[in-house]
Design an enzyme around this catalytic site. Structure first.
Site, PDB file in Angstrom:
ATOM      1  CG  HIS A 185      -3.110   3.546   2.048  1.00  0.00           C
ATOM      2  ND1 HIS A 185      -3.647   3.144   0.848  1.00  0.00           N
ATOM      3  CD2 HIS A 185      -3.130   2.452   2.857  1.00  0.00           C
ATOM      4  CE1 HIS A 185      -3.973   1.867   0.922  1.00  0.00           C
ATOM      5  NE2 HIS A 185      -3.673   1.430   2.137  1.00  0.00           N
TER       6      HIS A 185
ATOM      7  CB  CYS B 293      -0.932   0.006   1.202  1.00  0.00           C
ATOM      8  SG  CYS B 293      -2.113  -1.341   1.131  1.00  0.00           S
TER       9      CYS B 293
ATOM     10  CG  ASN C  37      -6.667  -0.641   1.219  1.00  0.00           C
ATOM     11  OD1 ASN C  37      -5.974  -0.197   0.302  1.00  0.00           O
ATOM     12  ND2 ASN C  37      -6.157  -1.157   2.316  1.00  0.00           N
TER      13      ASN C  37
HETATM   14  N1  ACO Z   1     -18.319  -8.359   9.138  1.00  0.00           N
HETATM   15  C1  ACO Z   1     -18.723  -8.613  10.387  1.00  0.00           C
HETATM   16  N2  ACO Z   1     -17.886  -8.952  11.385  1.00  0.00           N
HETATM   17  C2  ACO Z   1     -16.581  -9.042  11.077  1.00  0.00           C
HETATM   18  C3  ACO Z   1     -16.089  -8.806   9.793  1.00  0.00           C
HETATM   19  C4  ACO Z   1     -17.008  -8.445   8.794  1.00  0.00           C
HETATM   20  N3  ACO Z   1     -16.657  -8.190   7.532  1.00  0.00           N
HETATM   21  N4  ACO Z   1     -14.755  -8.959   9.803  1.00  0.00           N
HETATM   22  C5  ACO Z   1     -14.408  -9.288  11.055  1.00  0.00           C
HETATM   23  N5  ACO Z   1     -15.509  -9.342  11.838  1.00  0.00           N
HETATM   24  C6  ACO Z   1     -15.597  -9.643  13.265  1.00  0.00           C
HETATM   25  C7  ACO Z   1     -14.396 -10.376  13.801  1.00  0.00           C
HETATM   26  O1  ACO Z   1     -14.532 -11.767  13.581  1.00  0.00           O
HETATM   27  C8  ACO Z   1     -14.460 -10.031  15.277  1.00  0.00           C
HETATM   28  O2  ACO Z   1     -15.411 -10.835  15.873  1.00  0.00           O
HETATM   29  P1  ACO Z   1     -15.175 -11.382  17.396  1.00  0.00           P
HETATM   30  O3  ACO Z   1     -15.067 -10.139  18.252  1.00  0.00           O
HETATM   31  O4  ACO Z   1     -16.386 -12.207  17.651  1.00  0.00           O
HETATM   32  O5  ACO Z   1     -13.891 -12.158  17.341  1.00  0.00           O
HETATM   33  C9  ACO Z   1     -15.008  -8.594  15.283  1.00  0.00           C
HETATM   34  O6  ACO Z   1     -15.614  -8.408  13.988  1.00  0.00           O
HETATM   35  C10 ACO Z   1     -13.943  -7.531  15.503  1.00  0.00           C
HETATM   36  O7  ACO Z   1     -12.847  -7.791  14.614  1.00  0.00           O
HETATM   37  P2  ACO Z   1     -11.568  -6.857  14.610  1.00  0.00           P
HETATM   38  O8  ACO Z   1     -10.593  -7.412  13.616  1.00  0.00           O
HETATM   39  O9  ACO Z   1     -11.096  -6.644  16.018  1.00  0.00           O
HETATM   40  O10 ACO Z   1     -12.208  -5.490  14.058  1.00  0.00           O
HETATM   41  P3  ACO Z   1     -11.533  -4.072  13.912  1.00  0.00           P
HETATM   42  O11 ACO Z   1     -12.334  -3.065  14.612  1.00  0.00           O
HETATM   43  O12 ACO Z   1     -10.046  -4.119  14.199  1.00  0.00           O
HETATM   44  O13 ACO Z   1     -11.697  -3.786  12.349  1.00  0.00           O
HETATM   45  C11 ACO Z   1     -10.351  -3.823  10.345  1.00  0.00           C
HETATM   46  C12 ACO Z   1     -11.112  -4.653  11.393  1.00  0.00           C
HETATM   47  C13 ACO Z   1     -11.367  -2.982   9.612  1.00  0.00           C
HETATM   48  C14 ACO Z   1      -9.675  -4.792   9.401  1.00  0.00           C
HETATM   49  C15 ACO Z   1      -9.314  -2.901  11.025  1.00  0.00           C
HETATM   50  O14 ACO Z   1      -8.608  -3.638  11.979  1.00  0.00           O
HETATM   51  C16 ACO Z   1      -8.335  -2.289  10.053  1.00  0.00           C
HETATM   52  O15 ACO Z   1      -8.683  -1.433   9.265  1.00  0.00           O
HETATM   53  N6  ACO Z   1      -7.045  -2.665  10.161  1.00  0.00           N
HETATM   54  C17 ACO Z   1      -5.946  -2.020   9.384  1.00  0.00           C
HETATM   55  C18 ACO Z   1      -5.954  -2.413   7.937  1.00  0.00           C
HETATM   56  C19 ACO Z   1      -4.768  -1.746   7.260  1.00  0.00           C
HETATM   57  O16 ACO Z   1      -4.518  -0.574   7.395  1.00  0.00           O
HETATM   58  N7  ACO Z   1      -3.986  -2.529   6.519  1.00  0.00           N
HETATM   59  C20 ACO Z   1      -2.750  -1.969   5.925  1.00  0.00           C
HETATM   60  C21 ACO Z   1      -2.934  -1.608   4.517  1.00  0.00           C
HETATM   61  S1  ACO Z   1      -3.446  -2.962   3.504  1.00  0.00           S
HETATM   62  C22 ACO Z   1      -2.029  -3.529   2.632  1.00  0.00           C
HETATM   63  O17 ACO Z   1      -0.932  -3.131   2.815  1.00  0.00           O
HETATM   64  C23 ACO Z   1      -2.267  -4.631   1.607  1.00  0.00           C
END
Ligand code: ACO
Length: 323
Positions: A250, A114, A280
């Site tokens: 980003h 990214c 993204n």
């Molecule tokens: N729909 C519903 N529930 C979901 C989904 C979904 N699509 N995905 C995950 N959940 C659930 C999980 O299973 C978890 O359930 P549990 O509590 O029963 O275990 C709950 O939602 C919370 O999951 P988290 O992963 O803790 O959610 P979070 O608030 O952290 O959000 C997200 C997830 C959106 C992925 C966030 O962590 C994020 O944006 N992370 C950074 C991503 C990023 O910047 N990546 C770098 C760039 S990408 C690259 O370089 C290729």
């Protein structure tokens, strides 16, 4: 002293839009969860026969038109992508042919996930400042939909396809003021595609060729790292919080983006956000956002922009730009 400056911008999004409502029919998720956790409402997905250079070519042509230049004017092509057309040749080489750039130009791809577009800008700027090139196309292009596991709700809802491009040219007036690139390979397990060609095709099975992410842990590192990157960029340029006109981040997650804007001392209205419509798009997200805000008139010539990204590697980087 020769510096480099952005002369034109362009972008391209595939026609097909996949809404959160459509994803609700595919995996166990809800529009509400996706919107609240990420800010994403929809994403564009490439047609089955569209490959990386199709998207990149469309964005590059628009950037050339915007710059009032033709392919003959370009002597460097840098493509940032994790989803290239081929193992080789590079997608940049394909573009030399597809755009009709004179054979003999310099062309290569950059892999920094990214952060790839910011890495590409830095490299092209150095080529131009050291007289190695006069006019560069710097492109971020991704068909991320191909490396998503469409049964994994924790990743498939986050990404989209698209391409963005800028024409960077030699200039007496400074455009790129400073760039700050970093990498740290220690946390690869948090975000990767576990398979690569050097592991052999016989090892490619199931979801091995697809994005794997421990999102929650990546989120925490991203917010902390981008905060430090803002401090580094401001202090390297003798700037204070609030001095930058626009943040062009980003587009991974609206909560990460807003935290970075706050760190910069900017209100949300001074942050270019396309994450709701594009999701993204990895290396394409910054040039897509930049082109969107240039074309709708928000970003004006001579304004001060901060571009920043964080991605797999981990890689991260920023570019301070007088547009
Ligand atoms: N729909 C519903 N529930 C979901 C989904 C979904 N699509 N995905 C995950 N959940 C659930 C999980 O299973 C978890 O359930 P549990 O509590 O029963 O275990 C709950 O939602 C919370 O999951 P988290 O992963 O803790 O959610 P979070 O608030 O952290 O959000 C997200 C997830 C959106 C992925 C966030 O962590 C994020 O944006 N992370 C950074 C991503 C990023 O910047 N990546 C770098 C760039 S990408 C690259 O370089 C290729």
């Amino acid at each position: 002293m020769t510096r480099s400056r952005i002369r034109g911008t362009g972008s391209y999004l595939p026609d097909r839009v996949v809404t959160n409502a459509e994803l609700e029919t595919m995996v166990d998720t809800t529009d509400r969860w996706i919107l609240e956790r990420t800010g994403i409402a929809q994403r564009h997905i490439a047609a089955p026969d569209q490959i990386c250079s199709d998207l990149a070519e469309a964005a590059a042509r628009r950037a050339l038109t915007h710059a009032a230049l033709t392919a003959d004017d370009i002597d460097l092509v840098v493509v940032a992508t994790s989803t290239p057309d081929h193992i080789f040749p590079s997608t940049a080489c394909r573009l030399v042919e597809r755009l009709g750039i004179a054979p003999g130009a310099i062309a290569f791809d950059i892999g920094a996930a990214c952060s790839g577009f910011v890495y590409g800008l830095d490299v092209a700027d150095r080529f131009i400042r050291t007289n190695g090139a006069q006019r560069a196309l710097v492109i971020g292009a991704e068909v991320f939909s191909r490396i998503l596991d469409w049964e994994d709700r924790s990743t498939c809802v986050l990404f989209g396809d698209g391409a963005g491009a800028v024409v960077l040219e030699a200039s007496e007036k400074p455009g790129i003021l400073s760039t700050h690139l970093h990498a740290d390979g220690r946390q690869t397990p948090l975000l990767n595609v576990p398979w690569g060609v050097s592991q052999g095709y016989e090892r490619l099975e199931g979801s091995h060729g697809k994005v794997s992410m421990r999102g929650n842990e990546v989120f925490r590192v991203a917010v902390r790292t981008l905060g430090a990157l803002v401090d580094e960029t401001l202090s390297a340029n003798g700037l204070e919080r609030g001095d930058v006109d626009w943040l062009v981040p980003h587009q991974a997650n609206i909560r990460i983006m807003t935290a970075t804007a706050r760190k910069l001392g900017l209100p949300p209205s001074r942050m270019v956000s396309t994450v709701a419509d594009h999701g993204n798009t990895s290396a394409a997200s910054i040039p897509l956002a930049l082109d969107t805000a240039v074309r709708d008139g928000r970003i004006q010539r001579d304004e001060l922009l901060l571009l920043e990204a964080f991605g797999a590697g981990f890689t991260w980087g920023s570019a301070l730009i007088r547009y």
